[in-house]
Scaffold this motif. Structure first.
Motif, PDB file in Angstrom:
ATOM      1  N   VAL A   1       0.868  -1.175   0.000  1.00 16.00           N
ATOM      2  CA  VAL A   1       0.000   0.000   0.000  1.00 16.00           C
ATOM      3  C   VAL A   1       0.905   1.226   0.000  1.00 16.00           C
ATOM      4  CG1 VAL A   1      -1.686   1.296   1.362  1.00 16.00           C
ATOM      5  CG2 VAL A   1      -1.788  -1.193   1.311  1.00 16.00           C
ATOM      6  N   TRP A   2       0.574   2.212  -0.837  1.00 18.30           N
ATOM      7  CA  TRP A   2       1.346   3.452  -0.858  1.00 18.30           C
ATOM      8  C   TRP A   2       0.896   4.338   0.304  1.00 18.30           C
ATOM      9  CZ3 TRP A   2       5.639   5.462  -2.259  1.00 18.30           C
ATOM     10  CH2 TRP A   2       5.816   6.849  -2.261  1.00 18.30           C
ATOM     11  N   ALA A   3       1.838   4.707   1.152  1.00 18.66           N
ATOM     12  CA  ALA A   3       1.579   5.621   2.261  1.00 18.66           C
ATOM     13  C   ALA A   3       2.111   6.985   1.849  1.00 18.66           C
ATOM     14  CB  ALA A   3       2.277   5.127   3.528  1.00 18.66           C
ATOM     15  N   PRO A   4       1.237   7.954   1.560  1.00 15.04           N
ATOM     16  CA  PRO A   4       1.720   9.263   1.110  1.00 15.04           C
ATOM     17  C   PRO A   4       2.520   9.984   2.195  1.00 15.04           C
ATOM     18  CG  PRO A   4      -0.651   9.306   1.476  1.00 15.04           C
ATOM     19  CD  PRO A   4      -0.207   7.894   1.690  1.00 15.04           C
ATOM     20  N   GLY A   5       3.315  10.945   1.767  1.00 20.81           N
ATOM     21  CA  GLY A   5       4.134  11.716   2.704  1.00 20.81           C
ATOM     22  C   GLY A   5       3.295  12.572   3.631  1.00 20.81           C
ATOM     23  N   TYR A   6       3.926  13.055   4.694  1.00 23.70           N
ATOM     24  CA  TYR A   6       3.234  13.866   5.699  1.00 23.70           C
ATOM     25  C   TYR A   6       4.241  14.740   6.426  1.00 23.70           C
ATOM     26  CZ  TYR A   6       5.102  10.285   8.811  1.00 23.70           C
ATOM     27  OH  TYR A   6       5.954   9.435   9.470  1.00 23.70           O
ATOM     28  N   TRP A   7       3.733  15.755   7.113  1.00 22.65           N
ATOM     29  CA  TRP A   7       4.568  16.630   7.929  1.00 22.65           C
ATOM     30  C   TRP A   7       4.683  16.042   9.328  1.00 22.65           C
ATOM     31  CZ3 TRP A   7       7.480  20.191   5.831  1.00 22.65           C
ATOM     32  CH2 TRP A   7       7.090  20.768   4.634  1.00 22.65           C
TER      33      TRP A   7
ATOM     34  N   ALA B   1       0.975  -4.604   2.699  1.00 23.60           N
ATOM     35  CA  ALA B   1      -0.473  -4.628   2.925  1.00 23.60           C
ATOM     36  C   ALA B   1      -0.828  -5.627   4.022  1.00 23.60           C
ATOM     37  CB  ALA B   1      -1.192  -4.995   1.636  1.00 23.60           C
ATOM     38  N   ARG B   2      -1.898  -5.318   4.724  1.00 29.72           N
ATOM     39  CA  ARG B   2      -2.411  -6.221   5.763  1.00 29.72           C
ATOM     40  C   ARG B   2      -3.804  -6.667   5.333  1.00 29.72           C
ATOM     41  NH1 ARG B   2      -1.931  -3.707  11.543  1.00 29.72           N
ATOM     42  NH2 ARG B   2      -2.640  -5.804  12.013  1.00 29.72           N
ATOM     43  N   PRO B   3      -3.938  -7.923   4.913  1.00 30.04           N
ATOM     44  CA  PRO B   3      -5.245  -8.412   4.453  1.00 30.04           C
ATOM     45  C   PRO B   3      -6.332  -8.179   5.505  1.00 30.04           C
ATOM     46  CG  PRO B   3      -3.538 -10.028   3.990  1.00 30.04           C
ATOM     47  CD  PRO B   3      -2.906  -8.958   4.834  1.00 30.04           C
ATOM     48  N   GLY B   4      -7.484  -7.671   5.051  1.00 26.66           N
ATOM     49  CA  GLY B   4      -8.596  -7.393   5.948  1.00 26.66           C
ATOM     50  C   GLY B   4      -8.543  -6.017   6.581  1.00 26.66           C
ATOM     51  N   TYR B   5      -7.504  -5.239   6.298  1.00 23.67           N
ATOM     52  CA  TYR B   5      -7.345  -3.904   6.868  1.00 23.67           C
ATOM     53  C   TYR B   5      -7.161  -2.889   5.757  1.00 23.67           C
ATOM     54  CZ  TYR B   5      -6.501  -6.127  11.387  1.00 23.67           C
ATOM     55  OH  TYR B   5      -6.628  -6.852  12.529  1.00 23.67           O
ATOM     56  N   ARG B   6      -7.474  -1.631   6.091  1.00 25.24           N
ATOM     57  CA  ARG B   6      -7.170  -0.534   5.169  1.00 25.24           C
ATOM     58  C   ARG B   6      -6.249   0.443   5.882  1.00 25.24           C
ATOM     59  NH1 ARG B   6      -9.976   4.089   6.325  1.00 25.24           N
ATOM     60  NH2 ARG B   6     -11.771   3.800   7.684  1.00 25.24           N
ATOM     61  N   TYR B   7      -5.379   1.033   5.106  1.00 22.88           N
ATOM     62  CA  TYR B   7      -4.416   1.987   5.642  1.00 22.88           C
ATOM     63  C   TYR B   7      -5.096   3.335   5.857  1.00 22.88           C
ATOM     64  CZ  TYR B   7      -0.509   5.261   5.716  1.00 22.88           C
ATOM     65  OH  TYR B   7       0.360   6.258   6.058  1.00 22.88           O
TER      66      TYR B   7
ATOM     67  N   PRO C   1      -1.100   9.423  14.433  1.00 22.09           N
ATOM     68  CA  PRO C   1      -0.252   8.579  13.594  1.00 22.09           C
ATOM     69  C   PRO C   1      -1.069   7.687  12.669  1.00 22.09           C
ATOM     70  CG  PRO C   1      -0.274   7.775  15.845  1.00 22.09           C
ATOM     71  CD  PRO C   1      -1.061   9.050  15.826  1.00 22.09           C
ATOM     72  N   TYR C   2      -0.399   7.133  11.672  1.00 18.26           N
ATOM     73  CA  TYR C   2      -1.122   6.227  10.760  1.00 18.26           C
ATOM     74  C   TYR C   2      -1.578   5.006  11.527  1.00 18.26           C
ATOM     75  CZ  TYR C   2       2.627   2.735  10.236  1.00 18.26           C
ATOM     76  OH  TYR C   2       3.535   1.741  10.447  1.00 18.26           O
ATOM     77  N   ARG C   3      -2.572   4.336  10.964  1.00 18.38           N
ATOM     78  CA  ARG C   3      -3.081   3.135  11.597  1.00 18.38           C
ATOM     79  C   ARG C   3      -3.695   2.216  10.543  1.00 18.38           C
ATOM     80  NH1 ARG C   3      -8.742   3.592  12.462  1.00 18.38           N
ATOM     81  NH2 ARG C   3      -9.493   5.657  11.925  1.00 18.38           N
ATOM     82  N   TRP C   4      -3.985   1.033  10.956  1.00 15.12           N
ATOM     83  CA  TRP C   4      -4.669   0.070  10.104  1.00 15.12           C
ATOM     84  C   TRP C   4      -6.068  -0.141  10.658  1.00 15.12           C
ATOM     85  CZ3 TRP C   4      -2.601  -1.442   5.608  1.00 15.12           C
ATOM     86  CH2 TRP C   4      -1.224  -1.255   5.426  1.00 15.12           C
ATOM     87  N   ALA C   5      -7.097   0.096   9.859  1.00 16.72           N
ATOM     88  CA  ALA C   5      -8.491  -0.048  10.301  1.00 16.72           C
ATOM     89  C   ALA C   5      -9.111  -1.255   9.606  1.00 16.72           C
ATOM     90  CB  ALA C   5      -9.273   1.206   9.982  1.00 16.72           C
ATOM     91  N   ARG C   6      -9.994  -1.931  10.290  1.00 12.51           N
ATOM     92  CA  ARG C   6     -10.721  -3.085   9.690  1.00 12.51           C
ATOM     93  C   ARG C   6     -11.754  -2.602   8.713  1.00 12.51           C
ATOM     94  NH1 ARG C   6      -9.962  -8.147  10.671  1.00 12.51           N
ATOM     95  NH2 ARG C   6      -8.802  -8.712  12.506  1.00 12.51           N
TER      96      ARG C   6
END
Length: 105
Positions: free
Chosen positions: A54-60, A77-83, A100-105
């Motif tokens: 999964v592409w994680a875009p840049g951030y400040w 990528a984490r199957p069953g999750y979205r970034y 912070p970023y996280r993985w959501a179901r």
């Protein structure tokens, strides 16, 4: 021998004082650092998709003195999750807080 024991106990007691937890006033002073609004996101060209990533875009990011840009990157990528990317939100007292970023179901 007794002088060495007294010296050793004194050094240990002094060292323990340095490792004591911060008082509430000290902790409060640290927590009250105000961070200004981050700059707008930079434009990044999203690379072609990669299978299994999964592409994680840049951030400040706040480095303790100022905002600095962290460029985008690929995350496995984490199957069953979205970034869910990191985001800056304005707190109840007008200060800016980074989620912070996280993985959501």
């Amino acid at each position: 021998m007794k002088i060495k024991s007294i010296l050793c106990v004194s050094v240990l007691a002094l060292g323990a004082g340095f490792m004591a937890p911060m008082t509430q006033a000290q902790a409060q002073a640290y927590a009250n650092v105000r961070i200004g609004q981050p700059p707008p996101p930079r434009h990044e060209v999203m690379p072609a998709p990669r299978r299994g990533y999964v592409w994680a875009p840049g951030y400040w990011q706040w480095n303790g003195r100022r905002h600095e840009w962290v460029g985008g990157s690929w995350l496995r990528a984490r199957p069953g999750y979205r970034y869910v990317p990191p985001s800056w939100v304005r707190g109840p007292r007008g200060d800016w807080q980074m989620r912070p970023y996280r993985w959501a179901r």
